[in-house]
Design a protein around this motif. Sequence first.
Motif, PDB file in Angstrom:
ATOM      1  N   ARG A 203       0.933  -1.110  -0.041  1.00 34.83           N
ATOM      2  CA  ARG A 203      -0.055   0.071  -0.003  1.00 34.83           C
ATOM      3  C   ARG A 203       0.859   1.211  -0.048  1.00 34.83           C
ATOM      4  NH1 ARG A 203      -0.080  -1.298   5.504  1.00 34.83           N
ATOM      5  NH2 ARG A 203       0.033   0.514   7.086  1.00 34.83           N
ATOM      6  N   ILE A 204       0.257   2.339  -0.597  1.00 34.75           N
ATOM      7  CA  ILE A 204       1.046   3.561  -0.496  1.00 34.75           C
ATOM      8  C   ILE A 204       0.241   4.579   0.493  1.00 34.75           C
ATOM      9  CG2 ILE A 204       1.643   5.385  -1.849  1.00 34.75           C
ATOM     10  CD1 ILE A 204       1.404   3.611  -4.181  1.00 34.75           C
ATOM     11  N   GLU A 205       0.945   5.443   1.139  1.00 36.79           N
ATOM     12  CA  GLU A 205       0.330   6.242   2.100  1.00 36.79           C
ATOM     13  C   GLU A 205       1.024   7.710   1.860  1.00 36.79           C
ATOM     14  OE1 GLU A 205       0.258   5.365   6.170  1.00 36.79           O
ATOM     15  OE2 GLU A 205      -0.999   3.655   5.863  1.00 36.79           O
ATOM     16  N   VAL A 206      -0.007   8.764   1.794  1.00 38.17           N
ATOM     17  CA  VAL A 206       0.561   9.937   1.711  1.00 38.17           C
ATOM     18  C   VAL A 206      -0.255  11.060   2.552  1.00 38.17           C
ATOM     19  CG1 VAL A 206       0.341  12.124  -0.012  1.00 38.17           C
ATOM     20  CG2 VAL A 206       0.729   9.732  -1.059  1.00 38.17           C
ATOM     21  N   ASN A 207       0.820  11.658   3.297  1.00 35.38           N
ATOM     22  CA  ASN A 207       0.391  12.465   4.337  1.00 35.38           C
ATOM     23  C   ASN A 207       0.436  13.907   4.026  1.00 35.38           C
ATOM     24  OD1 ASN A 207       0.187  14.152   6.604  1.00 35.38           O
ATOM     25  ND2 ASN A 207       0.942  12.393   8.001  1.00 35.38           N
ATOM     26  N   LEU A 208      -0.835  14.468   3.592  1.00 37.47           N
ATOM     27  CA  LEU A 208      -0.921  15.951   3.041  1.00 37.47           C
ATOM     28  C   LEU A 208      -0.355  16.887   4.204  1.00 37.47           C
ATOM     29  CD1 LEU A 208      -4.297  15.840   1.540  1.00 37.47           C
ATOM     30  CD2 LEU A 208      -2.216  15.295   0.330  1.00 37.47           C
ATOM     31  N   THR A 209      -0.316  16.671   5.472  1.00 44.68           N
ATOM     32  CA  THR A 209       0.406  17.549   6.140  1.00 44.68           C
ATOM     33  C   THR A 209       1.650  17.556   6.323  1.00 44.68           C
ATOM     34  OG1 THR A 209      -1.724  17.194   7.742  1.00 44.68           O
ATOM     35  CG2 THR A 209       0.162  18.317   8.852  1.00 44.68           C
ATOM     36  N   PRO A 246      -7.181  15.230  -3.545  1.00 45.38           N
ATOM     37  CA  PRO A 246      -8.021  14.721  -2.724  1.00 45.38           C
ATOM     38  C   PRO A 246      -7.429  13.665  -1.776  1.00 45.38           C
ATOM     39  CG  PRO A 246      -7.730  13.518  -4.858  1.00 45.38           C
ATOM     40  CD  PRO A 246      -7.050  14.536  -5.030  1.00 45.38           C
ATOM     41  N   ASP A 247      -8.438  13.661  -0.456  1.00 41.49           N
ATOM     42  CA  ASP A 247      -7.953  12.709   0.396  1.00 41.49           C
ATOM     43  C   ASP A 247      -8.958  11.678   0.354  1.00 41.49           C
ATOM     44  OD1 ASP A 247      -9.877  13.726   3.171  1.00 41.49           O
ATOM     45  OD2 ASP A 247      -9.482  14.995   1.365  1.00 41.49           O
ATOM     46  N   GLY A 248      -8.601  10.567   0.920  1.00 42.13           N
ATOM     47  CA  GLY A 248      -9.452   9.330   0.727  1.00 42.13           C
ATOM     48  C   GLY A 248      -8.799   7.948   0.559  1.00 42.13           C
ATOM     49  N   GLU A 249      -9.344   7.173   0.127  1.00 37.75           N
ATOM     50  CA  GLU A 249      -8.882   5.837  -0.411  1.00 37.75           C
ATOM     51  C   GLU A 249      -8.726   5.558  -1.800  1.00 37.75           C
ATOM     52  OE1 GLU A 249      -9.497   2.187   1.795  1.00 37.75           O
ATOM     53  OE2 GLU A 249      -8.893   3.034   3.618  1.00 37.75           O
ATOM     54  N   THR A 346      -2.483  -0.968  -6.489  1.00 39.98           N
ATOM     55  CA  THR A 346      -2.150  -0.820  -5.346  1.00 39.98           C
ATOM     56  C   THR A 346      -3.214   0.002  -4.473  1.00 39.98           C
ATOM     57  OG1 THR A 346       0.184  -1.595  -5.783  1.00 39.98           O
ATOM     58  CG2 THR A 346      -0.225  -0.292  -3.713  1.00 39.98           C
ATOM     59  N   LEU A 347      -3.408  -0.233  -3.186  1.00 40.55           N
ATOM     60  CA  LEU A 347      -4.058   0.641  -2.523  1.00 40.55           C
ATOM     61  C   LEU A 347      -3.154   1.957  -2.210  1.00 40.55           C
ATOM     62  CD1 LEU A 347      -6.521   1.201  -0.762  1.00 40.55           C
ATOM     63  CD2 LEU A 347      -5.122   0.165   1.130  1.00 40.55           C
ATOM     64  N   VAL A 348      -4.050   3.081  -2.141  1.00 43.21           N
ATOM     65  CA  VAL A 348      -3.264   4.323  -1.912  1.00 43.21           C
ATOM     66  C   VAL A 348      -4.348   4.904  -0.987  1.00 43.21           C
ATOM     67  CG1 VAL A 348      -2.791   6.722  -2.780  1.00 43.21           C
ATOM     68  CG2 VAL A 348      -2.571   4.700  -4.459  1.00 43.21           C
ATOM     69  N   LYS A 349      -3.956   5.371   0.077  1.00 45.87           N
ATOM     70  CA  LYS A 349      -4.397   6.096   1.274  1.00 45.87           C
ATOM     71  C   LYS A 349      -3.829   7.610   1.302  1.00 45.87           C
ATOM     72  CE  LYS A 349      -5.715   2.279   4.283  1.00 45.87           C
ATOM     73  NZ  LYS A 349      -5.474   1.751   5.477  1.00 45.87           N
ATOM     74  N   ILE A 350      -4.598   8.503   1.209  1.00 46.53           N
ATOM     75  CA  ILE A 350      -4.165   9.926   1.366  1.00 46.53           C
ATOM     76  C   ILE A 350      -5.062  10.773   2.454  1.00 46.53           C
ATOM     77  CG2 ILE A 350      -4.088  12.214   0.069  1.00 46.53           C
ATOM     78  CD1 ILE A 350      -4.063  10.628  -2.408  1.00 46.53           C
ATOM     79  N   PHE A 351      -4.180  11.255   3.504  1.00 44.83           N
ATOM     80  CA  PHE A 351      -4.905  11.820   4.713  1.00 44.83           C
ATOM     81  C   PHE A 351      -4.185  13.142   5.109  1.00 44.83           C
ATOM     82  CE2 PHE A 351      -2.093   8.322   5.657  1.00 44.83           C
ATOM     83  CZ  PHE A 351      -1.219   9.072   6.552  1.00 44.83           C
ATOM     84  N   TYR A 352      -4.620  13.792   6.089  1.00 48.36           N
ATOM     85  CA  TYR A 352      -4.170  14.864   6.627  1.00 48.36           C
ATOM     86  C   TYR A 352      -3.391  14.229   8.032  1.00 48.36           C
ATOM     87  CZ  TYR A 352      -5.911  17.930   3.340  1.00 48.36           C
ATOM     88  OH  TYR A 352      -6.454  18.516   2.179  1.00 48.36           O
TER      89      TYR A 352
END
Length: 352
Positions: A203-209, A246-249, A346-352
């Motif tokens: 999985r890929i995680e992106v922290n926008l903060t 955008p944030d989300g999955e 692949t799963l992508v999770k984008i969040f603050y």
Amino acid sequence: MSKLSRRDFLKLSGLALGGLAFSPFHAGRFDFEDANVVRVATDSVSVYSQPSDESNIIGTWYRDELINVYDEVRAEEPQHNPIWYRVWGGYMHRARLQRVKTLYNKPLDFIAEGTRRVVEITVPFTQPWRLTKTYGWQALFPLLYYESVYWVDAIEEGPDGEPWYRVVDDLTGNYLIAAKHVRPVPFSDLEPISPEIPFESKRIEVNLTTQTLTAFEYDKAVFQTRVATGIIAGRTNPKELSTKTPDGEFHIQSKTPSKHMGNGNLFAGVDDYELPGVPWTSFFTDVGHAFHGTYWHENYGVPMSHGCINMRTSEAKWLFRWARPAYETVRMTDRSATPDVRGFGTLVKIFY
């Protein structure tokens, strides 16, 4: 069809570019060695007396000028990107500078009919040209920059009589680039990374903060870097897409080694949104948000984009190879195949 002489060709390239439209680095025109060179990737960049934007401005360099870097200096500001370059006369912040090299390449002997190759620009910039019955040879803009990537499907004689590749652009159609200015990407460069890891364990995680991207295998971080996501202010016109990421999955939906982003205008001005050859693009939304390489800035850690996630080109390439779906090398050679790979990736999770 008349053949341009080398003298006519260089004359058409324009005095503003000197000889650089044909040869981005010519030893007779510069006195510095090109091992540590940066290109100005915006309208202008200031030279400061000290590695601080509060010090005196003592000079200015302009778009596409090449500058020798003597040293890197880590300063206190800006905190997200504290690297300054020591150059002739002072210091320049790296945010709007691109590190470049000048590497000439031996042209391929042939490209079989019905096939194509992916190529990468290996000089600071090169001039694309097009030949038409009505206008003859035309120099096109924007220039094509170091580390940008293109599809080519034929070898032809260029305006200087040398071998040039025919580029197949998804927005503009065909044009030519000098074969010695690009490296054919070997198939091994596209082989999947850790293909043995089960689909559900990546999985890929992106922290926008924090403006960071982390890739996980079995919940263990295997890669992390700073990125530049979409400008938060966004667009106010309801008819235009917001520039906010955008944030989300999400899931990786499609991948392509080369993508032309913009309106497809190869006569565009330098201020127009026209980015041909955006490298190693991995889309994760239906409206075009993607991870991709970036050749127009070096300012990661703050929002910079129109909504995509900007990465260093080498890192975007790693993600391209690592994320599912795998990119089949047959698609590099079969011109009838679609230029990207679509699938539930692949799963992508984008969040603050």
